[in-house]
Design an enzyme around this catalytic site. Sequence first.
Site, PDB file in Angstrom:
ATOM      1  CE1 TYR A  61      -1.066  -4.471  11.425  1.00 65.48           C
ATOM      2  CE2 TYR A  61      -3.398  -5.033  11.277  1.00 65.48           C
ATOM      3  CZ  TYR A  61      -2.264  -4.464  10.729  1.00 65.48           C
ATOM      4  OH  TYR A  61      -2.334  -3.877   9.481  1.00 65.48           O
ATOM      5  CB  ILE A 107      -0.945  -0.020   1.216  1.00 68.28           C
ATOM      6  CG1 ILE A 107      -2.006  -1.113   1.043  1.00 68.28           C
ATOM      7  CG2 ILE A 107      -1.609   1.341   1.429  1.00 68.28           C
ATOM      8  CD1 ILE A 107      -2.848  -1.369   2.286  1.00 68.28           C
TER       9      ILE A 107
END
Length: 234
Positions: free
Chosen positions: A140, A14
């Site tokens: 996360y 990304i």
Amino acid sequence: MGRTALVVGGARGIGLATAHELVKDGHRVAVTYRDSTPPADISSVHCDVRDTASVDDAFAHVERELGAVEIVVVAAGVTRDKLVMRMDDEDFTDVLDANLTGAFRVAKRASRAMLRARWGRLIFISSAVALRGEAGQVNYAASKAGLIGVSRSLTREFGSRNITANVVAPGYTETDMTASLTESQREHMRSQIPLGRAAQPEEIAAAVSFLASDGAAYISGAIIPVDGGAGMGH
């Protein structure tokens, strides 16, 4: 006229797609890398967001080469997935240090020039997991959810200086990170998405491009989901 943009964690996935999109928008773009091979077609500088001095050195390098940084995209991130009963303290704190405290270090360093210029764009790449959670990703999810609090607090601190801070929350995206999944895992993830497919990195980059533009000057403290509808209601 283009602006100077820095994509932190822009060597692949990304981040790299975002860097290419910002180049197309006419900006002067640099990316940071840590362990990945730096891209050959974009200015690159080594940076470890876990180290304040490394962040400062990376910004200083870009400032010398391209000018004061006006757009910052924080795309760096690591995972260390384990069920919570098997996750030790280091598994948790190391992920938060890279993904969340690292973003703080970058934003703090970026704010110097932005406050002087009274213009800036801070864009944090979070995750749909930050909003809905995921088994095995307590660390996360916590780190990516924390970016929301960071961006909204920065909006309140910097808004009067024409500096915006926003979060993009991608869903399942075709990257090197997800390429290691089995086909059954990928199929399960696709089944949870109303649009029935994974995102391409370029689709996440398009949202970042908009947030970096003059057209997004009145958007700040927002969470922009790019997840094919998977996170509706979160």
